[in-house]
Enzyme design. Structure first.
Site, PDB file in Angstrom:
ATOM      1  N   LYS A 173      26.189 -42.270  46.725  1.00  0.00           N
ATOM      2  CA  LYS A 173      25.912 -41.132  47.608  1.00  0.00           C
ATOM      3  C   LYS A 173      25.797 -41.548  49.055  1.00  0.00           C
ATOM      4  CE  LYS A 173      23.799 -37.654  44.742  1.00  0.00           C
ATOM      5  NZ  LYS A 173      22.689 -36.703  44.636  1.00  0.00           N
ATOM      6  N   LYS A 187      33.405 -37.754  38.251  1.00  0.00           N
ATOM      7  CA  LYS A 187      32.527 -36.823  37.548  1.00  0.00           C
ATOM      8  C   LYS A 187      32.676 -35.405  38.110  1.00  0.00           C
ATOM      9  CE  LYS A 187      28.159 -36.506  38.524  1.00  0.00           C
ATOM     10  NZ  LYS A 187      26.704 -36.379  38.647  1.00  0.00           N
ATOM     11  N   LYS A 192      28.583 -30.577  41.472  1.00  0.00           N
ATOM     12  CA  LYS A 192      28.366 -29.345  42.238  1.00  0.00           C
ATOM     13  C   LYS A 192      28.968 -29.437  43.620  1.00  0.00           C
ATOM     14  CE  LYS A 192      23.796 -28.571  40.236  1.00  0.00           C
ATOM     15  NZ  LYS A 192      22.516 -29.288  40.232  1.00  0.00           N
TER      16      LYS A 192
HETATM   17  P1  AMP Z   1      22.311 -32.573  38.721  1.00  0.00           P
HETATM   18  O1  AMP Z   1      23.253 -31.452  38.883  1.00  0.00           O
HETATM   19  O2  AMP Z   1      22.798 -33.832  39.386  1.00  0.00           O
HETATM   20  O3  AMP Z   1      20.891 -32.231  39.042  1.00  0.00           O
HETATM   21  O4  AMP Z   1      22.323 -32.936  37.173  1.00  0.00           O
HETATM   22  C1  AMP Z   1      21.520 -32.290  36.228  1.00  0.00           C
HETATM   23  C2  AMP Z   1      21.828 -32.753  34.821  1.00  0.00           C
HETATM   24  O5  AMP Z   1      23.187 -32.436  34.479  1.00  0.00           O
HETATM   25  C3  AMP Z   1      21.675 -34.272  34.629  1.00  0.00           C
HETATM   26  O6  AMP Z   1      21.164 -34.520  33.329  1.00  0.00           O
HETATM   27  C4  AMP Z   1      23.078 -34.755  34.737  1.00  0.00           C
HETATM   28  O7  AMP Z   1      23.281 -35.977  34.061  1.00  0.00           O
HETATM   29  C5  AMP Z   1      23.849 -33.614  34.080  1.00  0.00           C
HETATM   30  N1  AMP Z   1      25.238 -33.573  34.592  1.00  0.00           N
HETATM   31  C6  AMP Z   1      25.614 -33.278  35.852  1.00  0.00           C
HETATM   32  N2  AMP Z   1      26.965 -33.359  35.983  1.00  0.00           N
HETATM   33  C7  AMP Z   1      27.424 -33.732  34.749  1.00  0.00           C
HETATM   34  C8  AMP Z   1      28.734 -33.988  34.229  1.00  0.00           C
HETATM   35  N3  AMP Z   1      29.811 -33.888  34.987  1.00  0.00           N
HETATM   36  N4  AMP Z   1      28.840 -34.332  32.919  1.00  0.00           N
HETATM   37  C9  AMP Z   1      27.731 -34.422  32.131  1.00  0.00           C
HETATM   38  N5  AMP Z   1      26.480 -34.197  32.569  1.00  0.00           N
HETATM   39  C10 AMP Z   1      26.323 -33.862  33.862  1.00  0.00           C
END
Ligand code: AMP
Ligand code: TRP
Length: 340
Positions: A117, A200, A203
């Site tokens: 990041k 990956k 968002k």
């Molecule tokens: P975040 O959006 O970074 O707060 O992620 C929240 C949860 O969603 C965490 O457990 C991440 O590991 C999961 N997550 C986010 N993006 C992915 C993805 N592309 N594939 C699988 N899990 C994801």
């Protein structure tokens, strides 16, 4: 290792830093729902993590409600799970500070997510972004959580949480904090970007075409899958045949996770099929699974007061667990709380 036995308890969280994606749904929320009823479950909208990078204040409040709406619409039930937003329970920040004094700078320097990041801009990012994993450890250990369902990208942070618990227990000669297990299971722990199968789905990617948002309508979902990057070959007979085909593997994994099947099973059904057959089937499946959730999210978002009421109830339940743990932590560390 600790000799105390801890009651099984699940904690996890999602940042309200943008709209929920299919990666969040399959890698996190759907699995949160699956654990509900199996053991005590606590799910948080981690707004204090979101502000480690700039967030528009009005948007942040809206996104916090939207993540909560996503939880509810996907099937989390506030009578079975504790649902709340992190900043409403001050103990997260308080324990986070103590953990900043337990964690070592060298540990933080090894965090790959920070390196990704911050990139070449590491001198200019917020101090919060750097310290973030110790706040995450506080989120988890404040509830003595034993299980943390997360996507693959969070594995290192849960391991750091174990390191913090171990060092705290060792330094203060106690067995107060459990060694939490990351729960990273199934074929959907790493959903990839639709335009580049080596990245990956997130968002905050550049183009909206690279991700499916949980609020996307049927036409847009179909269009995004149709335009998803693939290769010219048909689907192979076995998963082995997808080894060097990351985009193809990703679409098969998405199909499997949406349909509660294994990727092996899906490849068995579609062996030899071309994209002209597989992509429309995937789009139909995604619409069938996501449309009821996005419709319910929209309904909930029309009634923000109801979401706030649910979050307020959840915060009260969370505080009832968190505050005694924090009070004991202060006592162990030697922080005086006169009159309390
Ligand atoms: P975040 O959006 O970074 O707060 O992620 C929240 C949860 O969603 C965490 O457990 C991440 O590991 C999961 N997550 C986010 N993006 C992915 C993805 N592309 N594939 C699988 N899990 C994801
Ligand atoms: N760091 C996680 C992410 O970026 C979100 C998070 C914060 C979290 N605190 C947590 C996940 C505690 C699990 C448990 O996805």
């Amino acid at each position: 290792m600790t000799n105390q036995t801890f009651t099984p308890r699940v904690f996890s969280g999602i940042k309200p830093s943008g709209g929920l994606t299919l990666g969040n749904y399959l890698g996190a929320i759907k699995r949160f729902v699956g654990m509900q009823g199996e053991m005590e479950t606590i799910y948080c909208v981690v707004d204090m993590h979101a502000i480690t990078v700039w967030q528009d204040p009005a948007e942040l409040k809206m996104m916090t409600r939207e993540v909560a709406a996503g939880y509810l619409a996907a099937g989390l039930d506030p009578t079975q799970s504790t649902l709340f937003n992190q900043s409403a329970v001050a103990a997260h920040a308080e324990l986070g500070w103590i953990f900043n004094c337990v964690a070592r700078v060298g540990w933080m320097n090894r965090m790959t997510q920070f390196k990704d990041k911050a990139g070449s801009n590491a001198e200019k990012v917020s101090l919060g972004l750097y310290a973030y994993p110790s706040l995450m450890a506080a989120d988890i250990l404040l509830y003595h959580a034993t299980h943390v369902p997360v996507g693959d990208d969070q594995k290192q942070h849960v391991e750091l949480t174990r390191d913090i618990a171990t060092k705290f227990n060792h330094d203060f000669k106690t067995d107060f904090f459990p060694l939490t297990e990351p729960v990273i299971e199934g074929d959907a722990t790493r959903i990839m970007n639709l335009r580049d199968g080596t990245k990956k789905m997130s968002k905050s990617g550049e183009s909206d075409m690279e991700r499916i948002n949980m609020t996307d309508g049927a036409d847009l979902i179909a269009k995004k899958f149709k335009k998803a990057k693939t290769d010219p070959e048909a689907l192979p007979e076995t998963l082995d045949g997808l080894k060097d085909r990351p985009e193809a593997r990703n679409l098969v994994d998405i199909y499997a996770a949406l349909d509660d099947r294994t990727s092996e099973d899906v490849i068995g059904e579609y062996a030899g099929a071309g994209w002209g057959k597989f992509k429309p089937a995937l789009a139909d499946l995604a619409v069938a699974k996501l449309a009821p959730i996005s419709t319910e999210m929209a309904r909930l978002m029309d009634d923000p007061a109801e979401i706030d009421r649910i979050l307020a109830d959840g915060a009260e339940k969370a505080r009832a667990i968190a505050e005694p743990v924090l009070a004991q932590t202060y006592d162990i560390v030697g922080l005086l709380r006169p009159g309390r």
